[in-house]
Scaffold this motif. Structure first.
Motif, PDB file in Angstrom:
ATOM      1  N   LYS A  61       0.833  -1.201   0.000  1.00 58.85           N
ATOM      2  CA  LYS A  61       0.000   0.000   0.000  1.00 58.85           C
ATOM      3  C   LYS A  61       0.872   1.256   0.000  1.00 58.85           C
ATOM      4  CE  LYS A  61      -4.085  -1.892   2.276  1.00 58.85           C
ATOM      5  NZ  LYS A  61      -4.925  -1.848   3.485  1.00 58.85           N
ATOM      6  N   LEU A  62       1.917   1.240   0.812  1.00 58.52           N
ATOM      7  CA  LEU A  62       2.825   2.388   0.852  1.00 58.52           C
ATOM      8  C   LEU A  62       3.446   2.643  -0.516  1.00 58.52           C
ATOM      9  CD1 LEU A  62       4.649   1.884   4.286  1.00 58.52           C
ATOM     10  CD2 LEU A  62       3.091   3.737   3.657  1.00 58.52           C
ATOM     11  N   LYS A  63       3.891   1.575  -1.189  1.00 58.62           N
ATOM     12  CA  LYS A  63       4.470   1.728  -2.536  1.00 58.62           C
ATOM     13  C   LYS A  63       3.445   2.332  -3.481  1.00 58.62           C
ATOM     14  CE  LYS A  63       7.798  -2.069  -2.275  1.00 58.62           C
ATOM     15  NZ  LYS A  63       8.124  -3.416  -2.779  1.00 58.62           N
ATOM     16  N   THR A  64       2.198   1.868  -3.392  1.00 60.68           N
ATOM     17  CA  THR A  64       1.136   2.384  -4.245  1.00 60.68           C
ATOM     18  C   THR A  64       0.915   3.870  -3.987  1.00 60.68           C
ATOM     19  OG1 THR A  64       0.052   0.224  -4.251  1.00 60.68           O
ATOM     20  CG2 THR A  64      -1.291   2.115  -4.904  1.00 60.68           C
ATOM     21  N   TYR A  65       0.857   4.254  -2.713  1.00 62.57           N
ATOM     22  CA  TYR A  65       0.647   5.661  -2.371  1.00 62.57           C
ATOM     23  C   TYR A  65       1.806   6.527  -2.853  1.00 62.57           C
ATOM     24  CZ  TYR A  65      -3.079   3.942   0.720  1.00 62.57           C
ATOM     25  OH  TYR A  65      -4.189   3.346   1.225  1.00 62.57           O
ATOM     26  N   ILE A  66       3.018   6.041  -2.699  1.00 65.27           N
ATOM     27  CA  ILE A  66       4.185   6.802  -3.149  1.00 65.27           C
ATOM     28  C   ILE A  66       4.134   6.998  -4.658  1.00 65.27           C
ATOM     29  CG2 ILE A  66       6.697   6.707  -3.411  1.00 65.27           C
ATOM     30  CD1 ILE A  66       6.770   5.397  -0.601  1.00 65.27           C
ATOM     31  N   GLU A  67       3.768   5.950  -5.378  1.00 65.22           N
ATOM     32  CA  GLU A  67       3.649   6.067  -6.835  1.00 65.22           C
ATOM     33  C   GLU A  67       2.562   7.064  -7.219  1.00 65.22           C
ATOM     34  OE1 GLU A  67       5.676   4.889  -9.174  1.00 65.22           O
ATOM     35  OE2 GLU A  67       6.880   4.135  -7.513  1.00 65.22           O
ATOM     36  N   MET A  68       1.441   7.043  -6.494  1.00 65.25           N
ATOM     37  CA  MET A  68       0.356   7.981  -6.771  1.00 65.25           C
ATOM     38  C   MET A  68       0.819   9.420  -6.533  1.00 65.25           C
ATOM     39  SD  MET A  68      -2.846   5.871  -5.072  1.00 65.25           S
ATOM     40  CE  MET A  68      -3.869   7.290  -4.893  1.00 65.25           C
ATOM     41  N   MET A  69       1.571   9.624  -5.434  1.00 65.77           N
ATOM     42  CA  MET A  69       2.062  10.966  -5.132  1.00 65.77           C
ATOM     43  C   MET A  69       3.047  11.428  -6.190  1.00 65.77           C
ATOM     44  SD  MET A  69       2.294  10.949  -0.909  1.00 65.77           S
ATOM     45  CE  MET A  69       4.020  10.901  -1.007  1.00 65.77           C
ATOM     46  N   LYS A  70       3.945  10.540  -6.621  1.00 71.81           N
ATOM     47  CA  LYS A  70       4.913  10.898  -7.665  1.00 71.81           C
ATOM     48  C   LYS A  70       4.177  11.289  -8.938  1.00 71.81           C
ATOM     49  CE  LYS A  70       8.901   8.193  -6.145  1.00 71.81           C
ATOM     50  NZ  LYS A  70       9.758   7.037  -6.443  1.00 71.81           N
TER      51      LYS A  70
END
Length: 142
Positions: A61-70
């Motif tokens: 989930k953290l990886k997904t959120y980081i990708e969304m923010m990027k």
């Protein structure tokens, strides 16, 4: 940890101590201990596996959120800075209004103190009320 727990760990952690311990037990007792240890082991492994799975899901989930923010042009450091900003006032909170004291009393050390009438009744006032005085006798005259 208490001493008994530490002693059990000491016995179970040493093959020599386990052998000495089981010499004193009946076959049924040994079988029951083995069964209990196996059951506890299976439960512990299941718990650890569940925790590992939850941690893996959290990391995904953290990886997904980081990708969304990027993708949206937001840097993680910017986000952290925004959440840790000092002096940020909440607009939805009204400022506290200091209440004016309603009662005046003398403490045990002969100092004068004031009470708003809210919260815990001061000891001096509570004792006076118990001895028959009225609360109105402590009102501040305006």
């Amino acid at each position: 940890m208490n001493e008994n727990y530490l002693e059990v760990i000491k016995i179970l952690s040493s093959k020599r101590r386990v052998n000495a311990f089981v010499r004193e037990l009946s076959f049924e007792q040994i079988e029951q201990i083995i069964s209990n240890l196996q059951d506890a082991s299976v439960e512990r492994i299941a718990t650890l596996e569940k925790e590992r799975q939850q941690e893996q899901e959290r990391n995904e989930k953290l990886k997904t959120y980081i990708e969304m923010m990027k993708k949206d042009g937001i840097d993680v450091e910017d986000l952290l800075g925004a959440t840790q900003a000092k002096g940020v006032e909440r607009k939805d909170r009204l400022p506290k209004v200091k209440k004016e004291p309603k009662y005046e009393y003398t403490r045990e050390d002969n100092t004068v103190a004031y009470w708003t009438g809210q919260g815990r009744t001061p000891k001096a006032i509570a004792q006076a009320i118990q001895s028959g005085q009225s609360l109105e006798g402590f009102l501040i005259q305006k």
